[in-house]
Design a protein around this motif. Structure first.
Motif, PDB file in Angstrom:
ATOM      1  N   GLY A  74      12.112  23.337 -25.920  1.00 57.22           N
ATOM      2  CA  GLY A  74      12.492  23.356 -24.542  1.00 57.22           C
ATOM      3  C   GLY A  74      13.767  24.305 -24.478  1.00 57.22           C
ATOM      4  N   PHE A 127      14.163  27.607 -22.199  1.00 58.76           N
ATOM      5  CA  PHE A 127      15.443  27.489 -21.278  1.00 58.76           C
ATOM      6  C   PHE A 127      16.209  28.803 -21.521  1.00 58.76           C
ATOM      7  CE2 PHE A 127      19.749  26.674 -20.685  1.00 58.76           C
ATOM      8  CZ  PHE A 127      19.616  26.153 -19.391  1.00 58.76           C
ATOM      9  N   LEU A 154      28.246  32.778 -20.756  1.00 58.61           N
ATOM     10  CA  LEU A 154      27.920  33.350 -19.862  1.00 58.61           C
ATOM     11  C   LEU A 154      28.355  34.663 -19.165  1.00 58.61           C
ATOM     12  CD1 LEU A 154      27.390  29.846 -17.819  1.00 58.61           C
ATOM     13  CD2 LEU A 154      25.842  31.323 -18.717  1.00 58.61           C
ATOM     14  N   MET A 195      26.702  37.768 -20.421  1.00 61.03           N
ATOM     15  CA  MET A 195      25.109  37.883 -19.929  1.00 61.03           C
ATOM     16  C   MET A 195      25.086  37.906 -18.404  1.00 61.03           C
ATOM     17  SD  MET A 195      22.749  37.662 -22.115  1.00 61.03           S
ATOM     18  CE  MET A 195      22.350  37.460 -23.935  1.00 61.03           C
ATOM     19  N   LEU A 196      25.868  37.122 -17.534  1.00 68.54           N
ATOM     20  CA  LEU A 196      25.620  36.941 -16.411  1.00 68.54           C
ATOM     21  C   LEU A 196      26.299  38.254 -15.607  1.00 68.54           C
ATOM     22  CD1 LEU A 196      25.852  33.232 -15.336  1.00 68.54           C
ATOM     23  CD2 LEU A 196      24.255  34.920 -14.638  1.00 68.54           C
ATOM     24  N   PHE A 218       1.161  31.901 -23.288  1.00 70.94           N
ATOM     25  CA  PHE A 218       1.937  30.996 -23.796  1.00 70.94           C
ATOM     26  C   PHE A 218       2.677  29.926 -22.851  1.00 70.94           C
ATOM     27  CE2 PHE A 218       6.119  29.403 -25.184  1.00 70.94           C
ATOM     28  CZ  PHE A 218       5.744  28.371 -25.963  1.00 70.94           C
ATOM     29  N   LEU A 219       3.001  30.573 -21.705  1.00 67.98           N
ATOM     30  CA  LEU A 219       3.862  29.810 -20.776  1.00 67.98           C
ATOM     31  C   LEU A 219       2.874  28.709 -20.083  1.00 67.98           C
ATOM     32  CD1 LEU A 219       6.322  31.976 -18.627  1.00 67.98           C
ATOM     33  CD2 LEU A 219       6.563  30.161 -20.267  1.00 67.98           C
ATOM     34  N   ALA A 243       3.124  25.912 -22.686  1.00 63.92           N
ATOM     35  CA  ALA A 243       4.316  25.239 -22.420  1.00 63.92           C
ATOM     36  C   ALA A 243       4.438  24.421 -21.057  1.00 63.92           C
ATOM     37  CB  ALA A 243       5.489  26.270 -22.421  1.00 63.92           C
ATOM     38  N   LEU A 263       2.438  21.266 -21.682  1.00 63.69           N
ATOM     39  CA  LEU A 263       3.259  20.279 -22.877  1.00 63.69           C
ATOM     40  C   LEU A 263       4.258  19.559 -21.940  1.00 63.69           C
ATOM     41  CD1 LEU A 263       3.384  19.519 -25.624  1.00 63.69           C
ATOM     42  CD2 LEU A 263       5.055  21.409 -25.950  1.00 63.69           C
ATOM     43  N   LEU A 304      11.360  31.675  -9.537  1.00 67.78           N
ATOM     44  CA  LEU A 304      12.012  32.280 -10.749  1.00 67.78           C
ATOM     45  C   LEU A 304      12.617  31.240 -11.832  1.00 67.78           C
ATOM     46  CD1 LEU A 304      13.525  35.520  -9.531  1.00 67.78           C
ATOM     47  CD2 LEU A 304      11.665  35.172 -11.339  1.00 67.78           C
ATOM     48  N   TYR A 305      12.996  30.214 -10.923  1.00 67.02           N
ATOM     49  CA  TYR A 305      13.896  29.277 -11.957  1.00 67.02           C
ATOM     50  C   TYR A 305      12.997  28.101 -12.569  1.00 67.02           C
ATOM     51  CZ  TYR A 305      17.821  31.431  -9.524  1.00 67.02           C
ATOM     52  OH  TYR A 305      18.544  32.286  -9.208  1.00 67.02           O
ATOM     53  N   MET A 325      10.443  28.188 -14.990  1.00 69.22           N
ATOM     54  CA  MET A 325      10.442  27.708 -16.285  1.00 69.22           C
ATOM     55  C   MET A 325      11.868  27.223 -16.820  1.00 69.22           C
ATOM     56  SD  MET A 325       7.372  27.528 -16.902  1.00 69.22           S
ATOM     57  CE  MET A 325       7.311  27.231 -18.380  1.00 69.22           C
ATOM     58  N   LEU A 326      13.021  27.912 -16.393  1.00 65.95           N
ATOM     59  CA  LEU A 326      14.167  27.584 -16.772  1.00 65.95           C
ATOM     60  C   LEU A 326      14.449  26.179 -16.529  1.00 65.95           C
ATOM     61  CD1 LEU A 326      16.954  29.021 -17.502  1.00 65.95           C
ATOM     62  CD2 LEU A 326      17.694  28.268 -15.170  1.00 65.95           C
ATOM     63  N   GLY A 377      11.993  24.097 -19.008  1.00 65.97           N
ATOM     64  CA  GLY A 377      12.631  24.075 -20.202  1.00 65.97           C
ATOM     65  C   GLY A 377      13.765  23.165 -20.515  1.00 65.97           C
ATOM     66  N   GLY A 378      14.840  23.329 -19.607  1.00 66.54           N
ATOM     67  CA  GLY A 378      15.987  22.532 -19.654  1.00 66.54           C
ATOM     68  C   GLY A 378      15.552  20.775 -19.771  1.00 66.54           C
ATOM     69  N   MET A 398      12.746  19.492 -20.668  1.00 66.65           N
ATOM     70  CA  MET A 398      12.141  19.201 -21.787  1.00 66.65           C
ATOM     71  C   MET A 398      13.159  18.531 -22.796  1.00 66.65           C
ATOM     72  SD  MET A 398       9.134  21.246 -22.937  1.00 66.65           S
ATOM     73  CE  MET A 398       8.201  21.128 -24.322  1.00 66.65           C
ATOM     74  N   THR A 399      14.201  19.419 -22.894  1.00 65.62           N
ATOM     75  CA  THR A 399      15.166  18.930 -23.984  1.00 65.62           C
ATOM     76  C   THR A 399      15.940  17.781 -23.246  1.00 65.62           C
ATOM     77  OG1 THR A 399      15.740  21.246 -24.616  1.00 65.62           O
ATOM     78  CG2 THR A 399      17.439  19.790 -25.072  1.00 65.62           C
TER      79      THR A 399
END
Lengths: 304, 408
Positions: free
Chosen positions: A111, A115, B19, B22-23, B324-325, B328, B331, B364-365, B367-368, B371-372, B374-375
């Motif tokens: 994840g 992310f 951030l 990167m941002l 792969f996505l 994911a 999953l 756009l957001y 998969m972000l 992913g978040g 999932m954790t």
């Protein structure tokens, strides 16, 4: 013969980078038995911080005057950034799951990987970010017909210095000893007064620092970085770690070098469009015939 | 309170440090600008998210003593037969009340239900992490595509062939890796998924490379027809979405029943025991390698089934559908829905396919967020949205027992 030497040089360069990433995988696996899927993304983040630093310096006109200083700064900032990122990652996604099942931990890591790579895409866009390499890629020399660029020399020497540094750290310092102890037996080392959580965090930090350096090196070598650049090298570096014997530092370096060589030679002599496949084939073959890896037998020795 | 504030400050500073480069940094060609507005917005979001998590933690710490487990999920509050009956009625009636766009989305949901449940056998029941699951979907899709375009093999015949080839691929990749511990499997399957994609992309003579294969026939409906030559088979191609929807529904229902029966069989219990403790399972006489291989191959079969249908529905395949996505995503469906939980996975598949359709602007957001999520799920609610009863008891048994002892 000349192409052979040339491939050798290219393979060594690439292998050095894979070895640096593989070290992070193998250290983390050695200490908490986790495949840190987000490791490839940390490597990519290092590449991004490198390009951000360099273009900032370039826009201020500093880079032309002091290219070496710029390079040192890019490496230093990328390594510091990734150290902080690794601590955040470990705190958020791994520490709360210390007693959970392996599957939960793996899914949490996956994840975070998704992310981070999407986070980088949203922050920096889907397109390649170009390194200002015209400042660095000028010099080259020839050895027996093979062209060696200065960048390749920097990468190889830089990786070598980092590996020697890691070796000294693990074998000569108290923290390194704590790491080895925790990897061997978490409960026993905790009874002897070693703070397991702190040691695990330090392991993550060191692995990420190496990955960050590898990220900047790849940026310099290929001239650009991309948000998903960590995915394939991440798998290959893991293959390298397994090939060398997971948990074994020397093995990871050796495995990285072998994977780098195989990839370059396969691309040169067999089929370049299938170059990404060979690392996986090696991984599968290793699991078939020698699952402990090359250095697998002396696990107790340098296991971290 | 003061301690909390200090912690908050540290977290915010940390997030700012991570951030801000990167941002903020905007790199153009030899240009560099810095943008503050985005950074400020995201920092605000981080503050709110941290506050929400801290509040949640405070509340759950407060209720700890009275708190048993997340309580029976929705699935158990509704009497099961009624719930399934209503679901079946809705699913059957759906295409008559929907437009083509909704039917298309619904077909996708059904495909992902089948994929999610197939992966659930591997991940949820046997506890093996498969990150290249979409490769078997690709094997199914390309099997039908190639058989149909080259040899004119009809869909219904290609379906079992696709399943067999997928199972073969599963056995081929599973056998060497399943002898290892579970986590090697994750990375090998990840690699295998990539190999399949690279091969599909580059083996031009067979797969047409990135251009993909065109001109695949839709599933046909065959009926006897009397002509001058005697009794022959006539056929119509079922191209319209309503027919395809019902075929997808049949595939999804077959998968649901198959997975349910497997879960409640001797084999299913063997899988669960392997997931819980492989050594103990081995000692009780379970042939663990065979059982793991069986789980892996069965998962591959359901993916092959879904893949062949996908090729027949879109009538076109190309390698970019099998990245792969996608693995994911499947999953994510299993994890969010609840590993081992059939209603959970159906719900999660619907949510994960439908929500991005509804919130197109946030594409756009996607998969972000997944992913978040999932954790977050792993940390806060590992049993998923609608937990399987067995799983919930496993994960919260200690709390339940502790409470019973406290009461006694």
């Amino acid at each position: 013969m000349e192409t052979f030497l040339q491939q050798m040089v290219n393979g060594l360069t690439l292998g050095a980078v894979y070895a640096l990433i593989a070290l992070g995988y193998t250290m983390v696996y050695g200490i908490i038995q986790l495949i840190n899927f987000a490791h490839g993304e940390i490597f990519a983040a290092g590449g991004y911080i490198g390009v951000i630093t360099l273009s900032f310096l370039q826009s201020r006109g500093v880079l032309e005057a002091h290219p070496t200083l710029g390079l040192v700064l890019a490496f230093a900032l990328a390594m510091v950034y990734c150290a902080f990122l690794a601590v955040a990652l470990e705190r958020m996604a791994y520490r709360p799951l210390r007693d959970a099942s392996r599957l939960s931990l793996l899914l949490s890591a996956l994840g975070m990987s998704i992310f981070f790579s999407n986070g980088m895409m949203l922050c920096q866009g889907v397109y390649d970010k170009a390194y200002p390499i015209q400042l660095y890629s000028t010099g080259q020399f020839t050895v027996g017909g093979a062209v060696v660029s200065y960048i390749q020399v920097y990468i190889f020497v830089g990786a070598l210095i980092l590996m020697i540094g890691l070796n000294l750290f693990v074998n000569r310092t108290r923290l390194g000893k704590a790491m080895r102890a925790t990897a061997q037996d978490k409960v026993m080392s905790a009874l002897l007064g070693i703070n397991a959580n702190r040691t695990i965090t330090i392991t993550f930090v060191i692995g990420s620092v190496l990955a960050a350096a590898a990220g900047v090196m790849v940026g310099l070598y290929y001239g650009s970085v991309r948000f998903d650049m960590g995915f394939i090298p991440g798998i290959k570096a893991f293959a390298a770690a397994v090939l060398g014997g997971i948990g074994n530092l020397t093995g990871a370096v050796l495995g990285g070098m072998i994977i780098g060589m195989v990839e370059v030679f396969a691309a040169g002599y067999l089929a370049s469009e299938y170059k990404d496949v060979f690392a996986f084939i090696i991984l599968i073959l290793v699991l078939y015939f020698r699952p402990t890896g090359i250095m697998g037998e002396q696990v107790d020795d340098t296991r971290v | 309170m003061r301690k909390e504030l200090v912690k908050f400050a540290v977290v915010m500073l940390w997030a700012f440090g991570l951030l801000f480069p990167m941002l903020g940094a905007q790199i153009g060609f030899e240009t560099f600008t810095f943008e503050w507005s985005r950074l400020v917005r995201v920092m605000g979001f981080v503050a709110v998210a941290y506050g929400a998590l801290a509040a949640q933690r405070a509340v759950s710490a407060h209720r700890k003593r009275g708190h048993r487990d997340p309580g029976p999920g929705l699935a158990e509050r509704v009497p099961p037969l009624w719930g399934w009956g209503i679901l079946a009625a809705v699913a059957l009636a759906f295409p008559w009340f929907a437009d083509n766009y909704a039917r298309d989305v619904a077909i996708n949901v059904l495909i992902y239900v089948a994929l999610g449940l197939g992966l659930n056998i591997v991940v949820g029941l046997a506890g093996l992490l498969d990150l290249g699951y979409i490769a078997f979907y690709a094997v199914g899709a390309y099997t039908y595509a190639l058989l149909n375009t080259h040899f004119g093999v009809p869909f219904w015949l290609a379906l079992p062939i696709g399943c067999v080839i997928s199972a073969g691929a599963g056995a081929f990749i599973g056998y060497p890796t399943l002898k290892m511990r579970g986590d090697y499997l994750a990375i090998v399957t990840l690699g295998f998924g990539e190999i399949i994609r690279i091969v599909l992309n580059n083996w031009d003579r067979v797969t047409e490379g990135p251009n993909g294969i065109l001109g695949i026939k839709a599933p046909g409906l065959y009926y006897p027809k009397l002509t001058e030559a005697g009794l022959t088979l006539g056929h119509v191609y079922l191209k319209n979405l309503t027919c395809l929807y019902y075929i997808a529904l049949v595939i999804a229902v077959v998968t649901i029943i198959g997975v349910y029966r497997l879960d409640h069989s001797r084999v299913g219990r063997a899988w669960v025991s392997i997931r819980e403790d492989e050594t103990a399972a081995e000692l009780t006489g379970i042939d663990t390698l065979r059982m793991k291989l069986l789980a892996y191959m069965l998962g591959a079969i359901f993916a092959g089934l879904a893949g062949a249908f996908y090729a027949a529905k879109v009538r076109y395949v190309n390698p970019s559908s099998f990245v792969f996505l996608e693995s994911a995503l499947v999953l994510c469906i299993v994890v969010l829905g609840g590993m081992g939980s059939i209603p959970g996975i159906i719900l999660a598949a619907a949510a994960i396919i439908v929500l991005p359709e509804v919130f197109r602007d946030l594409e756009l957001y996607r998969m972000l967020a997944f992913g978040g999520a999932m954790t977050l799920m792993m940390v806060y609610r590992p049993e998923g949205l609608i937990p399987a009863r067995r799983r919930r008891l496993e994960l919260h048994a200690r709390e339940a027992f502790a409470e019973e002892e406290g009461n006694a």
